[in-house]
Design a protein around this motif. Structure first.
Motif, PDB file in Angstrom:
ATOM      1  N   TRP A 233       0.816  -1.222   0.000  1.00  0.00           N
ATOM      2  CA  TRP A 233       0.000   0.000   0.000  1.00  0.00           C
ATOM      3  C   TRP A 233       0.847   1.268   0.000  1.00  0.00           C
ATOM      4  CZ3 TRP A 233      -4.571   0.489  -1.717  1.00  0.00           C
ATOM      5  CH2 TRP A 233      -5.387   1.563  -1.375  1.00  0.00           C
ATOM      6  N   VAL A 234       2.139   1.131   0.185  1.00  0.00           N
ATOM      7  CA  VAL A 234       3.040   2.287   0.184  1.00  0.00           C
ATOM      8  C   VAL A 234       3.541   2.507  -1.237  1.00  0.00           C
ATOM      9  CG1 VAL A 234       5.147   3.291   1.140  1.00  0.00           C
ATOM     10  CG2 VAL A 234       3.788   1.684   2.514  1.00  0.00           C
ATOM     11  N   THR A 235       3.264   3.680  -1.812  1.00  0.00           N
ATOM     12  CA  THR A 235       3.753   3.980  -3.153  1.00  0.00           C
ATOM     13  C   THR A 235       3.892   5.485  -3.333  1.00  0.00           C
ATOM     14  OG1 THR A 235       3.493   3.421  -5.503  1.00  0.00           O
ATOM     15  CG2 THR A 235       1.504   4.104  -4.323  1.00  0.00           C
ATOM     16  N   GLY A 236       4.808   5.875  -4.200  1.00  0.00           N
ATOM     17  CA  GLY A 236       5.050   7.289  -4.492  1.00  0.00           C
ATOM     18  C   GLY A 236       5.788   8.029  -3.398  1.00  0.00           C
ATOM     19  N   GLN A 237       6.502   7.301  -2.534  1.00  0.00           N
ATOM     20  CA  GLN A 237       7.151   7.916  -1.380  1.00  0.00           C
ATOM     21  C   GLN A 237       8.683   7.904  -1.517  1.00  0.00           C
ATOM     22  OE1 GLN A 237       5.028   9.295   0.981  1.00  0.00           O
ATOM     23  NE2 GLN A 237       3.572   8.623  -0.588  1.00  0.00           N
ATOM     24  N   GLU A 238       9.303   8.907  -0.925  1.00  0.00           N
ATOM     25  CA  GLU A 238      10.742   8.871  -0.680  1.00  0.00           C
ATOM     26  C   GLU A 238      10.914   8.719   0.829  1.00  0.00           C
ATOM     27  OE1 GLU A 238      14.902  11.237  -1.581  1.00  0.00           O
ATOM     28  OE2 GLU A 238      13.077  12.414  -1.273  1.00  0.00           O
ATOM     29  N   ILE A 239      11.425   7.585   1.255  1.00  0.00           N
ATOM     30  CA  ILE A 239      11.524   7.287   2.678  1.00  0.00           C
ATOM     31  C   ILE A 239      12.955   7.510   3.130  1.00  0.00           C
ATOM     32  CG2 ILE A 239      11.215   5.524   4.449  1.00  0.00           C
ATOM     33  CD1 ILE A 239       9.168   4.205   2.577  1.00  0.00           C
ATOM     34  N   HIS A 240      13.114   8.378   4.129  1.00  0.00           N
ATOM     35  CA  HIS A 240      14.428   8.699   4.670  1.00  0.00           C
ATOM     36  C   HIS A 240      14.712   7.777   5.860  1.00  0.00           C
ATOM     37  CE1 HIS A 240      14.563  12.196   2.094  1.00  0.00           C
ATOM     38  NE2 HIS A 240      13.339  12.525   2.513  1.00  0.00           N
ATOM     39  N   SER A 241      15.528   6.784   5.636  1.00  0.00           N
ATOM     40  CA  SER A 241      15.838   5.794   6.660  1.00  0.00           C
ATOM     41  C   SER A 241      17.292   5.985   7.083  1.00  0.00           C
ATOM     42  CB  SER A 241      15.605   4.387   6.105  1.00  0.00           C
ATOM     43  OG  SER A 241      15.924   3.400   7.041  1.00  0.00           O
ATOM     44  N   GLU A 242      17.516   6.986   7.950  1.00  0.00           N
ATOM     45  CA  GLU A 242      18.876   7.423   8.262  1.00  0.00           C
ATOM     46  C   GLU A 242      19.278   7.226   9.718  1.00  0.00           C
ATOM     47  OE1 GLU A 242      19.701  11.002   5.200  1.00  0.00           O
ATOM     48  OE2 GLU A 242      18.551  11.582   6.967  1.00  0.00           O
ATOM     49  N   GLY A 243      18.453   6.560  10.496  1.00  0.00           N
ATOM     50  CA  GLY A 243      18.802   6.351  11.899  1.00  0.00           C
ATOM     51  C   GLY A 243      18.908   7.641  12.702  1.00  0.00           C
ATOM     52  N   GLY A 244      18.134   8.657  12.300  1.00  0.00           N
ATOM     53  CA  GLY A 244      18.169   9.928  13.028  1.00  0.00           C
ATOM     54  C   GLY A 244      19.357  10.793  12.703  1.00  0.00           C
ATOM     55  N   PHE A 245      20.057  10.534  11.603  1.00  0.00           N
ATOM     56  CA  PHE A 245      21.274  11.275  11.219  1.00  0.00           C
ATOM     57  C   PHE A 245      21.062  12.780  11.310  1.00  0.00           C
ATOM     58  CE2 PHE A 245      23.927  13.053   7.692  1.00  0.00           C
ATOM     59  CZ  PHE A 245      25.163  12.841   8.291  1.00  0.00           C
ATOM     60  N   ILE A 246      21.974  13.451  11.984  1.00  0.00           N
ATOM     61  CA  ILE A 246      21.883  14.896  12.208  1.00  0.00           C
ATOM     62  C   ILE A 246      22.763  15.617  11.198  1.00  0.00           C
ATOM     63  CG2 ILE A 246      22.306  16.768  13.845  1.00  0.00           C
ATOM     64  CD1 ILE A 246      21.971  14.622  16.076  1.00  0.00           C
ATOM     65  N   ARG A 247      22.138  16.445  10.363  1.00  0.00           N
ATOM     66  CA  ARG A 247      22.879  17.128   9.310  1.00  0.00           C
ATOM     67  C   ARG A 247      23.317  18.507   9.794  1.00  0.00           C
ATOM     68  NH1 ARG A 247      22.217  14.746   4.357  1.00  0.00           N
ATOM     69  NH2 ARG A 247      20.796  12.953   4.383  1.00  0.00           N
ATOM     70  N   LYS A 248      24.469  18.557  10.476  1.00  0.00           N
ATOM     71  CA  LYS A 248      25.016  19.830  10.945  1.00  0.00           C
ATOM     72  C   LYS A 248      26.493  19.868  10.642  1.00  0.00           C
ATOM     73  CE  LYS A 248      21.797  20.702  14.745  1.00  0.00           C
ATOM     74  NZ  LYS A 248      21.664  20.911  16.197  1.00  0.00           N
TER      75      LYS A 248
END
Length: 248
Positions: A233-248
């Protein structure tokens, strides 16, 4: 009858593509993987390992920079295993370069692998699925790189072509829904696969609140869910599976 899955980018033992092959084989899928300039024994080692789990497995060396690569893959998988129901585009080309270094050659190399081959594989797969449709559902997963999450300095050609995959995935999902094919993108975040050095690991580790850097199997588990019955049922998604990665 077992589903047949195509997985690109399986050139190294620690690649995300390799982890995906193992996970989908555990689900009982037959595996067709592609690789490029792998070690002499690696493809055979993986084929033997996957076959020992009780499913069929074939591999193909192919240069995704070539315009005929997608067609060659789809022809070979049919000859070796049959009509595929799952496509996972893991392969990518990446070369650092800032605005002073960006040129047509660099752009074209990124475009050929990250866009043209991905797009032609997706559409060729869908046409084949429609023509040979069975009672099973189909799935496509394209890997992205978090380019929508923030700046990625000195990787202009890479982020531009990877960003195009996100837009393509969202629109293709709408086109293919009526065929029973779900289409998603997965951003695995920084993953300790084939490119990290000790310095890079030391720099990235504090940015992961879970206390470790992402592993190839982290992405593979998510992908195996998306292409399984529970993820249909999941379609058309970009899923961010980064383990909570902090972009700083």
């Amino acid at each position: 009858m077992a589903k047949i899955a195509i997985i690109t980018g399986v050139s190294y033992p620690r690649s995300i593509g390799t982890a995906v092959c193992r996970r989908l084989a555990e689900q009982g899928m037959d595996i067709f993987f592609t690789y490029w300039r792998a070690g002499e024994t690696w493809p055979d080692q993986l084929m033997n390992e996957i076959t020992e789990t009780g499913v069929r497995c074939k591999g193909l060396e192919v240069d995704l920079e070539q315009s005929e690569a997608a067609e060659a893959i789809l022809q070979e998988v049919q000859q070796q295993l049959g009509v595929p129901a799952v496509l996972i585009n893991c392969a990518a080309f990446s070369e650092n370069g800032n605005y002073t270094e960006l040129d047509a050659v660099q752009l074209d190399r990124h475009y050929a692998v990250n866009m043209r081959s991905v797009f032609l594989l997706c559409t060729g797969f869908a046409r084949l699925f429609k023509e040979k449709k069975t009672d099973s559902n189909g799935s496509i997963v394209n890997l992205t790189s978090g380019q929508s999450q923030g700046p990625m300095p000195d990787e202009l050609a890479y982020i531009a072509t990877k960003g195009a995959i996100t837009a393509f995935t969202q629109s293709l999902a709408a086109d293919l829904a009526s065929l029973g094919i779900n289409v998603n993108a997965v951003n695995p975040g920084p993953t300790d696969s084939t490119w990290m050095t000790g310095d890079i690991r030391q720099h990235l580790l504090p940015k992961f609140p879970k206390g470790r850097i992402g592993e190839p199997d982290d992405a593979a588990r998510l992908i195996s869910f998306l292409v399984g019955e529970d993820g249909y049922w999941v379609t058309g998604q970009e899923i961010h599976s980064e383990g909570g990665f902090i972009r700083k």
